[in-house]
Each structure stands twice: as C-alpha cells, then as structure tokens.
Write a protein that holds these residues in place. Structure first.
Motif, PDB file in Angstrom:
ATOM      1  N   LYS A 143     -31.569 -94.271  50.697  1.00 38.97           N
ATOM      2  CA  LYS A 143     -31.909 -94.292  49.166  1.00 38.97           C
ATOM      3  C   LYS A 143     -33.403 -94.404  48.970  1.00 38.97           C
ATOM      4  O   LYS A 143     -33.828 -93.962  48.079  1.00 38.97           O
ATOM      5  CB  LYS A 143     -31.172 -95.422  48.452  1.00 38.97           C
ATOM      6  CG  LYS A 143     -29.860 -95.505  48.728  1.00 38.97           C
ATOM      7  CD  LYS A 143     -29.051 -94.508  47.739  1.00 38.97           C
ATOM      8  CE  LYS A 143     -27.660 -94.366  47.787  1.00 38.97           C
ATOM      9  NZ  LYS A 143     -27.110 -93.218  47.066  1.00 38.97           N
TER      10      LYS A 143
ATOM     11  N   SER B  86     -30.690 -97.366  44.256  1.00 30.37           N
ATOM     12  CA  SER B  86     -31.838 -96.721  44.162  1.00 30.37           C
ATOM     13  C   SER B  86     -32.491 -97.176  43.102  1.00 30.37           C
ATOM     14  O   SER B  86     -33.936 -97.243  43.295  1.00 30.37           O
ATOM     15  CB  SER B  86     -31.555 -95.010  43.821  1.00 30.37           C
ATOM     16  OG  SER B  86     -30.820 -94.501  44.812  1.00 30.37           O
TER      17      SER B  86
ATOM     18  N   HIS C 213     -36.545 -98.515  43.747  1.00 29.64           N
ATOM     19  CA  HIS C 213     -37.735 -97.676  43.335  1.00 29.64           C
ATOM     20  C   HIS C 213     -37.952 -98.433  41.888  1.00 29.64           C
ATOM     21  O   HIS C 213     -38.492 -97.554  40.917  1.00 29.64           O
ATOM     22  CB  HIS C 213     -37.240 -96.468  42.873  1.00 29.64           C
ATOM     23  CG  HIS C 213     -36.841 -95.868  44.421  1.00 29.64           C
ATOM     24  ND1 HIS C 213     -37.920 -95.217  45.183  1.00 29.64           N
ATOM     25  CD2 HIS C 213     -35.696 -95.536  44.990  1.00 29.64           C
ATOM     26  CE1 HIS C 213     -37.406 -94.724  46.381  1.00 29.64           C
ATOM     27  NE2 HIS C 213     -36.181 -94.721  46.173  1.00 29.64           N
TER      28      HIS C 213
ATOM     29  N   PRO D 242     -33.704 -91.150  46.921  1.00 24.60           N
ATOM     30  CA  PRO D 242     -32.884 -91.757  45.730  1.00 24.60           C
ATOM     31  C   PRO D 242     -32.176 -91.038  44.884  1.00 24.60           C
ATOM     32  O   PRO D 242     -32.142 -89.952  44.876  1.00 24.60           O
ATOM     33  CB  PRO D 242     -34.133 -92.381  45.014  1.00 24.60           C
ATOM     34  CG  PRO D 242     -35.306 -91.409  44.987  1.00 24.60           C
ATOM     35  CD  PRO D 242     -35.165 -90.703  46.523  1.00 24.60           C
TER      36      PRO D 242
END
Length: 405
Positions: free
Chosen positions: A206, A216, A220, A210
């Motif tokens: 991921k 994800s 992020h 992502p």
C-alpha cells in the motif's frame, strides 16, 4: 442461592455460567455487586456487575487498559518476564493517554457513521453471496457460514485485503482470541508471526500502490494524523481481532434472538424502518461481549463500597450491566423493541468506547435483515436449549446456529 457461599471461587469461569450466566449475575448484583473471582493460574480479579459502578470504572483513569501494565502484573504473578508483542502493544484499545489520544484521532475519520453507512451496499452484497452459498444446504450453520465470515470479509475489504483471504483471517483471529499469553504451545506465537508477516507485506504494497482503503489512508495521511508502521500494523491487528470477534458474536446473537422471539421478528419484517431504531435494544439484550477488556488498578480504588488495592485486575461484566434493573426497568430480561433509549455498555464507555460501533451496527442490521428477508420461514434446527456458547473471557459467541432455511 441463599448466601454468598453458594458460589465457587471460580464462579464466572465455569461452563454452567457460560451457558446461562444471568441467574448468577442477578444474584451477584443483588448480594455482592463487586465480587472477588479466583483465577486458575493463581491470583484474583474483582468483578463489577452493576451499571453505575461499571460506568464509573470505565471512566476512571486509575483503572488502566495499558497493555504494558497488564503484562507487568502477569510477569509478577507467573515469575516469568512477559512482554506484549508489538503488534498488540501499539493500538488504542491497549493504550492510555497520552499515547492513546493521537491514535484515536488518527483513525476516527475511518469510522464515522457516514462512512459506515456508505458501506451498506457492499455489506449487502457480501451477505447475499454468503446466503446463496447456504441456500442448498439442508441444515446450514449460520455461525460458520454467515455470522463469522460476514464481518471478516467486510473488514478485510475495508483494510484493502482481498476477500478470498478470509479463511486465514478467521484462523488467525480465533487463535489470537482463544490462546492465553502465558500458554506455551506456540500456537499464539505462530499466529502472530503469520498475521504480522501478511500485514507487513500488505502495508509495504500500500505504500507503493495506495488504494481507496483504510490502510492506504493511514499510510498516506497528512503529518498530523500519520502513524508509525508499527502503529498501523497494530491497528490492523485490533480490527482483525476486536472488530471481527465482537461483530461476529453480535450478528450470531441477534439472529438467534430473533429466531426465538417470533413476535419481535414479525414486527421488524412488517415494518423495515424499525431495524435501525431497534439495534440498541437488540445489542443490549444479546450483549456480544461478556466482559469489557480487563483493567488493572494503578492506585487503590473504591467501587460499589468495596476497596480494591493497587495492582489488581478488574473485570467489568457487560452481561450483568446490560440487565441491571436500576438502569433498565420494566423487566430487563425481556427483549423489548420499544424500550426507551436503552443506553447499554455493549460498546464500552469513555475514551475506550468502540471506534467501530456504528459499523458493527450496520453489519449486524444488514446480516439479520437480509437473512429474514430472503428466508422468512427460517427456523432453528434444534431446540433453543441445545444452543451452546463458547467459553471466552471477552466475547460471547455461539458455537453453532443450525437452521432450516
């Protein structure tokens, strides 16, 4: 029962109690609402059975959920140095402030009621697919074939895990739930290592690629909400164990309750808009968790007129608090879909209130509703007295729920 001597010192740990705890809990609530319980490996715990005492205990910072405090106590009692695996030691359910606070903030965005509601169409698809697989069976088990896999697949997809991995998820989840940190068979260590390896590989994927999923989003996230890799891994563990186990227990329990309460089931089928409004009463009545996650006193605490020293385990009996007549008058042992605001403790209270509570409600509502919509004549394939519950310190799952569709 006429006196406190009628109960054994292991009163909450017997199979008889597991199968029918309510008469014992009614007695304990009345006679000694904060009661001592001996533990098989030595030591003791204190069981809280009244609603107001439980609510106070869940909100009291002197009763710690910090997993490191628990492991230090286990080390002292066993004479062995025990340390929590990092996969279990870095998620919010096992931590207290200040570490708990940023973790709670970081994942709260993923479990808003709006996001849970957005998952409804997919949960319905998963439920329908599982029911199709059961349709041709003469006597399907709704636990193994429906209540268990429904939340596993849903949460797997939420995290971005392929749904066909749910058999491994079930196996790991069961091992993590049923094996004690002090047991020496290696099953617990093996399961943790397998799951850790799977999740670490998934997180790495991921990071590179992502998707539109929870992992994800955590990986992020902006700097203010960003977690460490270990915290993300540990959060995945929490979802797999706590999320799957409690929701599976709830789905199976609600279906069993409606199978044995035909009038209430008929009312819901006749008026589908009542499902959402009835969920809290169903949760109160079923109590998918038997006890809240254990606490350890970091200072002396008085609960229900009983003084509990520092360094003691406290068990909060949700099964008991959710049937406390002082909180739930008008026959708390009765399923009453019109009960006014049943403020149960099935999802906890205070800073450790379950983050995924609304998602659990959505999964359970859909699971029960789709079953009865598709098979309105479904019946139990055994007498209700033959249903058995698994012996577990936290959740209260049925071993099996055989039906005729």
């Amino acid at each position: 029962m006429t006196g406190t001597r009628a109960l054994s010192k292991y009163w909450m740990l017997t199979n008889d109690f597991t199968q029918n705890p309510f008469p014992v809990l009614e007695y304990v609530r009345r006679e000694s609402p904060v009661r001592e319980l001996s533990m098989p490996g030595g030591g003791r715990a204190w069981v809280v059975t009244r609603y107001e005492d439980a609510k106070a205990a869940l909100a009291d910072p002197r009763l710690s959920r910090d997993i490191h405090v628990h492991y230090r106590l286990m080390s002292e009692r066993t004479g062995r140095t025990l340390t929590p695996p990092p996969e279990e030691a870095n998620h919010l359910a096992n931590l207290e402030p200040p570490r708990h606070t940023p973790l709670r903030r970081a994942i709260s965005f993923a479990f808003t009621p709006r996001r849970a509601e957005a998952l409804r169409p997919r949960v319905e698809e998963i439920a329908d697919d599982l029911l199709t697989r059961l349709a041709g069976q003469p006597r399907p088990d709704l636990i193994a074939g429906y209540a268990d896999p429904l939340p596993v697949i849903t949460i797997a997809e939420l995290m971005g895990v392929p749904a066909d991995a749910w058999p491994d998820f079930l196996r790991w989840s069961t091992a993590l739930r049923t094996h004690s940190p002090t047991e020496s068979s290696g099953v617990l260590d093996s399961s943790i290592q397998e799951l850790s390896g799977y999740m670490a590989e998934l997180i790495a994927r991921k990071e590179r690629e992502p998707g539109e999923d929870l992992l994800s989003a955590l990986i992020h996230a902006d700097e203010e909400r960003r977690l460490t890799s270990t915290e993300i891994l540990s959060t995945g563990f929490a979802l797999m164990t706590g999320g799957n186990d409690t929701t599976a227990s709830l789905v199976g329990g609600v279906i069993a309750a409606l199978l044995t309460h035909p009038a209430e089931r008929a009312a819901l089928l006749a008026e589908p808009g009542r499902w959402g409004k009835s969920m809290d009463e169903l949760i109160r009545y079923v109590s998918p968790i038997s006890n809240a996650l254990q606490r350890v006193t970091t200072e002396p605490v008085e609960l229900g007129g009983v003084s509990i020293p520092a360094g003691e385990v406290v068990i909060i009996s949700v099964l008991s608090t959710n049937r406390d007549p002082h909180q739930f008058p008008n026959d708390p042992d009765r399923l009453d879909l019109d009960r006014h605001k049943p403020a149960h403790l099935g999802f906890g209270f205070g800073i450790h209130y379950c983050s995924g509570a609304h998602l659990a409600k959505v999964i359970t509502e859909i699971g029960a509703r789709r079953l009865f919509d598709r098979f309105p004549d479904v019946t139990l394939a055994v007498d209700p007295s033959q249903l058995r519950y698994q012996l577990s310190p936290v959740v209260r799952p049925l071993e099996a729920l055989p039906v005729r569709l």
